[in-house]
Design an enzyme around this catalytic site. Structure first.
Site, mmCIF file in Angstrom:
data_model
loop_
_atom_site.group_PDB
_atom_site.id
_atom_site.type_symbol
_atom_site.label_atom_id
_atom_site.label_comp_id
_atom_site.label_asym_id
_atom_site.label_seq_id
_atom_site.Cartn_x
_atom_site.Cartn_y
_atom_site.Cartn_z
ATOM 1 N N PRO A 91 0.859 -1.190 0.000
ATOM 2 C CA PRO A 91 0.000 0.000 0.000
ATOM 3 C C PRO A 91 0.890 1.233 0.000
ATOM 4 O O PRO A 91 1.823 1.322 0.801
ATOM 5 C CB PRO A 91 -0.760 -0.120 1.330
ATOM 6 C CG PRO A 91 0.114 -0.956 2.207
ATOM 7 C CD PRO A 91 0.886 -1.872 1.302
ATOM 8 N N MET A 92 0.629 2.165 -0.909
ATOM 9 C CA MET A 92 1.418 3.404 -0.945
ATOM 10 C C MET A 92 0.475 4.552 -1.266
ATOM 11 O O MET A 92 -0.036 4.644 -2.392
ATOM 12 C CB MET A 92 2.523 3.316 -2.010
ATOM 13 C CG MET A 92 3.666 2.393 -1.618
ATOM 14 S SD MET A 92 4.972 2.370 -2.867
ATOM 15 C CE MET A 92 4.214 1.374 -4.146
ATOM 16 N N GLN B 178 -7.049 -0.889 3.208
ATOM 17 C CA GLN B 178 -6.228 -0.699 4.402
ATOM 18 C C GLN B 178 -6.808 0.417 5.265
ATOM 19 O O GLN B 178 -7.069 1.520 4.786
ATOM 20 C CB GLN B 178 -4.789 -0.350 4.040
ATOM 21 C CG GLN B 178 -3.913 -0.421 5.293
ATOM 22 C CD GLN B 178 -2.538 0.166 5.123
ATOM 23 O OE1 GLN B 178 -2.394 1.328 4.760
ATOM 24 N NE2 GLN B 178 -1.524 -0.625 5.419
ATOM 25 N N CYS C 23 2.796 3.165 9.298
ATOM 26 C CA CYS C 23 3.057 4.465 8.684
ATOM 27 C C CYS C 23 3.824 5.381 9.646
ATOM 28 O O CYS C 23 3.397 5.597 10.776
ATOM 29 C CB CYS C 23 1.748 5.123 8.264
ATOM 30 S SG CYS C 23 2.051 6.670 7.411
ATOM 31 N N LYS D 40 -0.169 -4.685 9.150
ATOM 32 C CA LYS D 40 1.144 -4.278 8.635
ATOM 33 C C LYS D 40 1.823 -3.424 9.703
ATOM 34 O O LYS D 40 1.206 -2.489 10.222
ATOM 35 C CB LYS D 40 0.962 -3.491 7.335
ATOM 36 C CG LYS D 40 2.257 -3.041 6.683
ATOM 37 C CD LYS D 40 2.012 -2.652 5.240
ATOM 38 C CE LYS D 40 3.236 -2.109 4.557
ATOM 39 N NZ LYS D 40 3.553 -0.726 4.950
ATOM 40 N N GLY E 2 10.525 -4.118 2.771
ATOM 41 C CA GLY E 2 11.583 -3.124 2.928
ATOM 42 C C GLY E 2 12.761 -3.401 2.019
ATOM 43 O O GLY E 2 13.464 -4.401 2.173
ATOM 44 N N GLY F 83 7.290 -2.109 -2.435
ATOM 45 C CA GLY F 83 6.746 -0.760 -2.555
ATOM 46 C C GLY F 83 7.487 0.015 -3.622
ATOM 47 O O GLY F 83 7.199 -0.082 -4.820
HETATM 48 C C1 FMN Z 1 4.863 7.112 -1.128
HETATM 49 C C2 FMN Z 1 4.626 6.063 -0.072
HETATM 50 C C3 FMN Z 1 3.362 5.912 0.478
HETATM 51 C C4 FMN Z 1 3.121 4.935 1.448
HETATM 52 N N1 FMN Z 1 1.844 4.774 1.932
HETATM 53 C C5 FMN Z 1 1.581 3.742 2.774
HETATM 54 C C6 FMN Z 1 0.244 3.446 3.170
HETATM 55 O O1 FMN Z 1 -0.729 4.085 2.749
HETATM 56 N N2 FMN Z 1 0.061 2.402 4.033
HETATM 57 C C7 FMN Z 1 1.114 1.643 4.516
HETATM 58 O O2 FMN Z 1 0.898 0.719 5.288
HETATM 59 N N3 FMN Z 1 2.379 1.906 4.130
HETATM 60 C C8 FMN Z 1 2.632 2.892 3.264
HETATM 61 N N4 FMN Z 1 3.905 3.108 2.819
HETATM 62 C C9 FMN Z 1 4.972 2.172 3.236
HETATM 63 C C10 FMN Z 1 5.133 1.022 2.196
HETATM 64 O O3 FMN Z 1 3.967 0.233 2.154
HETATM 65 C C11 FMN Z 1 6.343 0.134 2.537
HETATM 66 O O4 FMN Z 1 6.145 -0.408 3.813
HETATM 67 C C12 FMN Z 1 7.657 0.902 2.507
HETATM 68 O O5 FMN Z 1 7.744 1.744 1.371
HETATM 69 C C13 FMN Z 1 8.868 -0.045 2.530
HETATM 70 O O6 FMN Z 1 8.837 -0.890 1.406
HETATM 71 P P1 FMN Z 1 9.772 -0.612 0.103
HETATM 72 O O7 FMN Z 1 11.199 -0.499 0.593
HETATM 73 O O8 FMN Z 1 9.554 -1.826 -0.772
HETATM 74 O O9 FMN Z 1 9.302 0.667 -0.508
HETATM 75 C C14 FMN Z 1 4.178 4.089 1.883
HETATM 76 C C15 FMN Z 1 5.443 4.263 1.332
HETATM 77 C C16 FMN Z 1 5.689 5.210 0.364
HETATM 78 C C17 FMN Z 1 7.068 5.334 -0.225
#
Ligand code: FMN
Length: 338
Positions: free
Chosen positions: A18-19, A72, A102, A141, A203, A226
Protein backbone atom coordinates in the site's frame (compact mmCIF):
# COMPACT_ATOMS: atom_id res chain seq x y z
CA UNK A 1 4.76 -22.69 -0.89
CA UNK A 2 1.36 -20.99 -1.22
CA UNK A 3 -0.02 -18.26 1.01
CA UNK A 4 -3.58 -18.34 2.32
CA UNK A 5 -5.26 -15.45 4.08
CA UNK A 6 -8.17 -17.17 5.74
CA UNK A 7 -9.92 -18.94 2.86
CA UNK A 8 -8.32 -16.71 0.24
CA UNK A 9 -5.38 -18.31 -1.53
CA UNK A 10 -2.89 -15.89 -3.07
CA UNK A 11 -1.63 -16.79 -6.54
CA UNK A 12 1.98 -16.18 -5.53
CA UNK A 13 4.20 -14.78 -2.77
CA UNK A 14 4.80 -11.23 -4.02
CA UNK A 15 2.52 -8.41 -2.84
CA UNK A 16 2.29 -4.81 -4.04
CA UNK A 17 2.64 -2.54 -0.97
CA UNK A 18 0.00 0.00 0.00
CA UNK A 19 1.42 3.40 -0.95
CA UNK A 20 -0.63 6.56 -0.49
CA UNK A 21 -0.57 8.60 -3.66
CA UNK A 22 0.90 5.71 -5.64
CA UNK A 23 -1.01 2.41 -5.32
CA UNK A 24 -4.29 3.88 -6.53
CA UNK A 25 -6.83 1.88 -8.51
CA UNK A 26 -5.16 2.21 -11.97
CA UNK A 27 -1.75 1.24 -10.55
CA UNK A 28 -3.19 -1.72 -8.64
CA UNK A 29 -5.15 -2.90 -11.66
CA UNK A 30 -2.02 -2.94 -13.78
CA UNK A 31 0.12 -4.61 -11.10
CA UNK A 32 -2.56 -7.26 -10.70
CA UNK A 33 -2.89 -7.81 -14.47
CA UNK A 34 0.89 -8.22 -14.60
CA UNK A 35 0.88 -10.96 -11.99
CA UNK A 36 1.18 -9.43 -8.49
CA UNK A 37 0.04 -11.96 -5.88
CA UNK A 38 -2.00 -9.34 -4.02
CA UNK A 39 -2.42 -5.57 -4.26
CA UNK A 40 -3.31 -3.34 -1.32
CA UNK A 41 -5.21 -0.03 -1.43
CA UNK A 42 -3.79 3.24 -0.13
CA UNK A 43 -4.64 3.66 3.55
CA UNK A 44 -7.91 5.27 4.60
CA UNK A 45 -8.65 6.52 8.11
CA UNK A 46 -11.53 4.53 9.63
CA UNK A 47 -13.26 7.68 10.79
CA UNK A 48 -12.91 9.47 7.44
CA UNK A 49 -14.30 6.42 5.71
CA UNK A 50 -17.36 6.39 7.93
CA UNK A 51 -17.84 10.14 7.47
CA UNK A 52 -17.01 9.91 3.73
CA UNK A 53 -14.44 12.69 4.14
CA UNK A 54 -11.40 13.63 2.08
CA UNK A 55 -10.66 11.40 -0.86
CA UNK A 56 -11.74 8.15 0.81
CA UNK A 57 -14.51 7.68 -1.74
CA UNK A 58 -11.92 7.59 -4.51
CA UNK A 59 -9.57 5.40 -2.48
CA UNK A 60 -12.19 2.76 -1.79
CA UNK A 61 -14.12 3.00 -5.07
CA UNK A 62 -15.16 -0.27 -6.62
CA UNK A 63 -14.34 0.90 -10.15
CA UNK A 64 -11.19 -0.79 -11.42
CA UNK A 65 -11.38 -3.14 -8.49
CA UNK A 66 -9.43 -6.36 -8.66
CA UNK A 67 -10.06 -9.44 -6.54
CA UNK A 68 -9.16 -9.93 -3.78
CA UNK A 69 -9.95 -6.31 -2.90
CA UNK A 70 -7.89 -5.20 0.12
CA UNK A 71 -8.81 -1.99 1.94
CA UNK A 72 -6.23 -0.70 4.40
CA UNK A 73 -7.55 1.08 7.50
CA UNK A 74 -5.65 3.44 9.79
CA UNK A 75 -6.92 4.89 13.05
CA UNK A 76 -6.43 5.26 16.76
CA UNK A 77 -9.91 4.67 18.15
CA UNK A 78 -11.38 1.20 18.31
CA UNK A 79 -14.92 2.39 17.56
CA UNK A 80 -13.89 4.08 14.29
CA UNK A 81 -11.79 1.10 13.24
CA UNK A 82 -14.77 -1.20 13.84
CA UNK A 83 -17.18 1.04 11.95
CA UNK A 84 -14.62 1.56 9.21
CA UNK A 85 -14.24 -2.22 8.91
CA UNK A 86 -18.01 -2.66 8.57
CA UNK A 87 -18.17 -0.03 5.86
CA UNK A 88 -15.14 -1.45 4.05
CA UNK A 89 -16.99 -4.77 3.84
CA UNK A 90 -20.09 -3.04 2.52
CA UNK A 91 -17.84 -1.52 -0.14
CA UNK A 92 -16.76 -5.01 -1.14
CA UNK A 93 -13.47 -5.52 0.74
CA UNK A 94 -12.37 -9.16 0.71
CA UNK A 95 -9.58 -8.44 3.21
CA UNK A 96 -9.10 -5.60 5.70
CA UNK A 97 -5.53 -4.57 6.46
CA UNK A 98 -4.67 -2.54 9.57
CA UNK A 99 -1.90 0.05 9.22
CA UNK A 100 0.53 0.08 12.15
CA UNK A 101 3.52 0.94 9.98
CA UNK A 102 3.06 4.47 8.68
CA UNK A 103 5.77 6.77 10.09
CA UNK A 104 4.31 10.07 8.79
CA UNK A 105 4.00 12.72 11.50
CA UNK A 106 0.45 13.64 10.54
CA UNK A 107 -0.46 9.97 11.13
CA UNK A 108 1.73 9.18 14.17
CA UNK A 109 0.94 12.63 15.58
CA UNK A 110 -2.66 11.40 15.71
CA UNK A 111 -1.36 8.26 17.50
CA UNK A 112 -2.18 5.98 14.61
CA UNK A 113 0.09 4.20 12.11
CA UNK A 114 3.37 3.13 13.71
CA UNK A 115 2.69 5.22 16.85
CA UNK A 116 0.41 2.38 17.91
CA UNK A 117 3.52 0.26 18.46
CA UNK A 118 4.31 2.45 21.49
CA UNK A 119 1.28 1.12 23.34
CA UNK A 120 0.63 -2.53 22.56
CA UNK A 121 -2.39 -2.70 24.88
CA UNK A 122 -4.08 0.02 22.87
CA UNK A 123 -2.95 -1.50 19.57
CA UNK A 124 -4.53 -4.80 20.64
CA UNK A 125 -7.84 -3.16 21.44
CA UNK A 126 -7.93 -1.71 17.92
CA UNK A 127 -7.10 -5.06 16.40
CA UNK A 128 -9.74 -6.87 18.47
CA UNK A 129 -12.40 -4.31 17.55
CA UNK A 130 -11.54 -4.60 13.85
CA UNK A 131 -11.56 -8.40 13.91
CA UNK A 132 -14.85 -8.48 15.82
CA UNK A 133 -16.46 -6.20 13.22
CA UNK A 134 -15.15 -8.17 10.24
CA UNK A 135 -16.57 -11.21 8.51
CA UNK A 136 -13.61 -11.10 6.11
CA UNK A 137 -9.98 -11.81 7.09
CA UNK A 138 -8.06 -9.04 8.87
CA UNK A 139 -4.33 -8.59 8.23
CA UNK A 140 -1.81 -6.28 9.91
CA UNK A 141 1.14 -4.28 8.64
CA UNK A 142 3.74 -3.08 11.14
CA UNK A 143 7.32 -1.98 11.60
CA UNK A 144 9.92 -3.60 13.87
CA UNK A 145 9.04 -1.20 16.68
CA UNK A 146 9.12 2.50 17.49
CA UNK A 147 12.91 2.75 17.83
CA UNK A 148 15.93 0.49 18.23
CA UNK A 149 15.35 0.33 22.02
CA UNK A 150 11.81 -0.97 21.60
CA UNK A 151 11.76 -3.76 19.03
CA UNK A 152 8.36 -5.22 19.90
CA UNK A 153 7.14 -6.56 16.54
CA UNK A 154 7.42 -10.23 17.71
CA UNK A 155 5.29 -9.45 20.77
CA UNK A 156 2.67 -7.47 18.86
CA UNK A 157 2.55 -10.08 16.09
CA UNK A 158 2.02 -12.95 18.53
CA UNK A 159 -0.79 -11.12 20.30
CA UNK A 160 -2.33 -10.07 16.99
CA UNK A 161 -2.41 -13.67 15.80
CA UNK A 162 -4.10 -14.71 19.04
CA UNK A 163 -6.64 -11.93 18.44
CA UNK A 164 -7.54 -13.37 15.02
CA UNK A 165 -5.28 -11.56 12.54
CA UNK A 166 -4.64 -13.84 9.54
CA UNK A 167 -1.46 -12.46 7.96
CA UNK A 168 1.25 -10.04 9.13
CA UNK A 169 3.59 -7.88 7.07
CA UNK A 170 6.69 -6.48 8.74
CA UNK A 171 8.66 -3.57 7.33
CA UNK A 172 12.17 -4.24 8.64
CA UNK A 173 12.73 -0.74 9.99
CA UNK A 174 11.73 1.05 13.17
CA UNK A 175 9.49 4.09 12.99
CA UNK A 176 12.37 6.33 13.98
CA UNK A 177 14.34 5.15 10.96
CA UNK A 178 11.58 6.42 8.65
CA UNK A 179 13.07 5.24 5.32
CA UNK A 180 16.74 5.69 6.26
CA UNK A 181 19.41 3.01 6.48
CA UNK A 182 18.59 -0.52 5.39
CA UNK A 183 15.68 -2.76 6.25
CA UNK A 184 16.76 -5.47 8.72
CA UNK A 185 15.42 -8.65 7.12
CA UNK A 186 16.95 -10.93 9.77
CA UNK A 187 14.96 -9.14 12.48
CA UNK A 188 11.76 -10.21 10.67
CA UNK A 189 12.72 -13.84 11.35
CA UNK A 190 12.02 -13.29 15.06
CA UNK A 191 8.42 -12.47 14.09
CA UNK A 192 8.13 -15.42 11.70
CA UNK A 193 9.38 -17.85 14.36
CA UNK A 194 6.55 -16.87 16.71
CA UNK A 195 3.66 -17.32 14.29
CA UNK A 196 1.77 -19.93 12.36
CA UNK A 197 -0.07 -17.44 10.09
CA UNK A 198 1.77 -16.16 6.97
CA UNK A 199 4.42 -13.49 7.50
CA UNK A 200 5.44 -11.13 4.70
CA UNK A 201 8.81 -9.37 4.69
CA UNK A 202 8.94 -5.77 3.48
CA UNK A 203 11.58 -3.12 2.93
CA UNK A 204 14.12 -2.53 0.15
CA UNK A 205 13.07 -5.33 -2.20
CA UNK A 206 14.60 -3.60 -5.19
CA UNK A 207 15.52 -6.56 -7.36
CA UNK A 208 15.16 -10.31 -7.68
CA UNK A 209 18.37 -11.00 -5.77
CA UNK A 210 17.03 -8.86 -2.91
CA UNK A 211 13.74 -10.82 -2.92
CA UNK A 212 15.64 -14.09 -2.61
CA UNK A 213 17.93 -12.70 0.10
CA UNK A 214 14.96 -11.30 2.02
CA UNK A 215 13.16 -14.63 2.00
CA UNK A 216 16.31 -16.46 3.09
CA UNK A 217 17.18 -14.02 5.88
CA UNK A 218 13.66 -13.63 7.26
CA UNK A 219 12.19 -17.07 6.63
CA UNK A 220 9.05 -15.16 5.57
CA UNK A 221 6.36 -16.68 3.39
CA UNK A 222 6.40 -13.83 0.90
CA UNK A 223 7.69 -10.37 0.11
CA UNK A 224 5.97 -7.02 -0.29
CA UNK A 225 7.33 -4.50 -2.79
CA UNK A 226 6.75 -0.76 -2.56
CA UNK A 227 9.20 1.70 -4.10
CA UNK A 228 10.76 -1.01 -6.26
CA UNK A 229 7.55 -0.83 -8.34
CA UNK A 230 7.96 2.87 -9.14
CA UNK A 231 7.89 3.26 -12.91
CA UNK A 232 7.24 -0.47 -13.41
CA UNK A 233 3.88 -1.70 -12.02
CA UNK A 234 4.62 -5.08 -13.61
CA UNK A 235 7.55 -5.62 -11.21
CA UNK A 236 5.82 -7.66 -8.42
CA UNK A 237 4.60 -10.11 -11.06
CA UNK A 238 8.08 -10.36 -12.59
CA UNK A 239 9.64 -11.06 -9.18
CA UNK A 240 6.97 -13.69 -8.45
CA UNK A 241 7.72 -15.42 -11.75
CA UNK A 242 11.47 -15.38 -11.02
CA UNK A 243 10.91 -16.91 -7.58
CA UNK A 244 8.52 -19.64 -8.74
CA UNK A 245 8.11 -19.99 -12.52
CA UNK A 246 4.50 -20.29 -13.57
CA UNK A 247 3.09 -18.20 -10.70
CA UNK A 248 3.70 -14.66 -11.99
CA UNK A 249 4.47 -13.06 -15.37
CA UNK A 250 7.64 -12.56 -17.36
CA UNK A 251 8.98 -9.03 -17.84
CA UNK A 252 6.82 -7.45 -20.58
CA UNK A 253 8.59 -6.63 -23.85
CA UNK A 254 9.08 -2.94 -24.67
CA UNK A 255 6.10 -3.14 -27.07
CA UNK A 256 3.95 -4.62 -24.30
CA UNK A 257 5.20 -2.03 -21.80
CA UNK A 258 4.17 0.74 -24.19
CA UNK A 259 0.60 -0.60 -24.20
CA UNK A 260 0.60 -1.00 -20.40
CA UNK A 261 2.00 2.48 -19.77
CA UNK A 262 -0.50 4.12 -22.14
CA UNK A 263 -3.30 2.19 -20.49
CA UNK A 264 -2.07 3.34 -17.06
CA UNK A 265 -1.98 6.94 -18.27
CA UNK A 266 -5.55 6.71 -19.58
CA UNK A 267 -6.66 5.06 -16.33
CA UNK A 268 -5.31 8.00 -14.31
CA UNK A 269 -7.04 10.54 -16.57
CA UNK A 270 -10.32 8.66 -16.24
CA UNK A 271 -10.07 8.38 -12.46
CA UNK A 272 -8.88 11.90 -11.63
CA UNK A 273 -10.06 13.92 -14.63
CA UNK A 274 -7.72 15.54 -17.15
CA UNK A 275 -6.23 18.29 -15.00
CA UNK A 276 -5.52 16.42 -11.77
CA UNK A 277 -4.84 13.25 -13.77
CA UNK A 278 -2.05 15.09 -15.60
CA UNK A 279 -0.45 16.00 -12.26
CA UNK A 280 -0.80 12.50 -10.83
CA UNK A 281 0.61 10.96 -14.03
CA UNK A 282 3.70 13.20 -13.92
CA UNK A 283 5.23 11.38 -10.98
CA UNK A 284 4.64 7.93 -12.51
CA UNK A 285 5.99 8.99 -15.92
CA UNK A 286 8.99 10.68 -14.27
CA UNK A 287 9.75 7.40 -12.49
CA UNK A 288 9.36 5.52 -15.77
CA UNK A 289 11.96 7.72 -17.48
CA UNK A 290 14.29 7.53 -14.47
CA UNK A 291 13.95 3.75 -14.49
CA UNK A 292 14.80 3.50 -18.19
CA UNK A 293 17.86 5.69 -17.53
CA UNK A 294 18.95 3.39 -14.66
CA UNK A 295 18.43 0.36 -16.89
CA UNK A 296 20.78 1.93 -19.44
CA UNK A 297 18.25 2.48 -22.24
CA UNK A 298 18.83 6.23 -22.28
CA UNK A 299 21.51 8.50 -20.85
CA UNK A 300 21.00 11.39 -18.43
CA UNK A 301 20.74 14.01 -21.21
CA UNK A 302 18.10 11.96 -23.07
CA UNK A 303 16.22 11.40 -19.80
CA UNK A 304 16.10 15.12 -19.19
CA UNK A 305 14.83 15.84 -22.72
CA UNK A 306 12.16 13.12 -22.41
CA UNK A 307 11.11 14.54 -19.05
CA UNK A 308 10.55 17.86 -20.80
CA UNK A 309 8.37 16.24 -23.46
CA UNK A 310 6.47 13.80 -21.26
CA UNK A 311 6.44 15.05 -17.68
CA UNK A 312 6.15 18.79 -18.22
CA UNK A 313 3.55 18.54 -21.00
CA UNK A 314 0.10 19.77 -19.96
CA UNK A 315 -1.78 18.54 -23.03
CA UNK A 316 -2.63 14.91 -22.22
CA UNK A 317 -3.03 13.95 -25.87
CA UNK A 318 0.54 15.09 -26.50
CA UNK A 319 1.71 13.19 -23.41
CA UNK A 320 0.23 10.02 -24.95
CA UNK A 321 1.96 10.70 -28.28
CA UNK A 322 5.29 11.44 -26.57
CA UNK A 323 5.02 8.17 -24.64
CA UNK A 324 4.49 6.27 -27.90
CA UNK A 325 7.59 7.96 -29.38
CA UNK A 326 9.56 7.24 -26.22
CA UNK A 327 8.90 3.53 -26.49
CA UNK A 328 9.51 3.50 -30.28
CA UNK A 329 12.96 4.96 -29.65
CA UNK A 330 13.66 2.37 -26.96
CA UNK A 331 12.62 -0.35 -29.41
CA UNK A 332 14.97 1.11 -32.06
CA UNK A 333 17.81 1.01 -29.52
CA UNK A 334 16.94 -2.58 -28.75
CA UNK A 335 16.88 -3.52 -32.44
CA UNK A 336 20.26 -1.83 -33.06
CA UNK A 337 21.79 -3.71 -30.14
CA UNK A 338 20.47 -7.09 -31.39
C1 FMN B 1 4.86 7.11 -1.13
C2 FMN B 1 4.63 6.06 -0.07
C3 FMN B 1 3.36 5.91 0.48
C4 FMN B 1 3.12 4.93 1.45
N1 FMN B 1 1.84 4.77 1.93
C5 FMN B 1 1.58 3.74 2.77
C6 FMN B 1 0.24 3.45 3.17
O1 FMN B 1 -0.73 4.08 2.75
N2 FMN B 1 0.06 2.40 4.03
C7 FMN B 1 1.11 1.64 4.52
O2 FMN B 1 0.90 0.72 5.29
N3 FMN B 1 2.38 1.91 4.13
C8 FMN B 1 2.63 2.89 3.26
N4 FMN B 1 3.90 3.11 2.82
C9 FMN B 1 4.97 2.17 3.24
C10 FMN B 1 5.13 1.02 2.20
O3 FMN B 1 3.97 0.23 2.15
C11 FMN B 1 6.34 0.13 2.54
O4 FMN B 1 6.15 -0.41 3.81
C12 FMN B 1 7.66 0.90 2.51
O5 FMN B 1 7.74 1.74 1.37
C13 FMN B 1 8.87 -0.04 2.53
O6 FMN B 1 8.84 -0.89 1.41
P1 FMN B 1 9.77 -0.61 0.10
O7 FMN B 1 11.20 -0.50 0.59
O8 FMN B 1 9.55 -1.83 -0.77
O9 FMN B 1 9.30 0.67 -0.51
C14 FMN B 1 4.18 4.09 1.88
C15 FMN B 1 5.44 4.26 1.33
C16 FMN B 1 5.69 5.21 0.36
C17 FMN B 1 7.07 5.33 -0.22
Amino acid sequence: MSISVGAIQLRNRVILAPMSGVSDAPFRKLAHACGAGLVVSEMVAGRELVERRGDVVRRTAGRNRVAPFVIQLAGREACWMARGAELAQDLGADIIDINMGCPARQVTGGYSGSALMRDLGHALRLIEATVAASKVPVTLKMRLGWDSQTINAPDLARRAEAAGVQMITVHGRTRCQFYGGHADWRAIRRVKEQLSIPVIANGDCIDIAAARAMLAASGADGVMIGRGSYGRPWWPGVVAEALVPGTGRREPSLAQQAILVLHHHEGMLTLYGHEIGNKVARKHLGWLIERKCEEGWIDAAQASSWRERVVRELDNRRVGLALKHFYLELQDTEAEAA
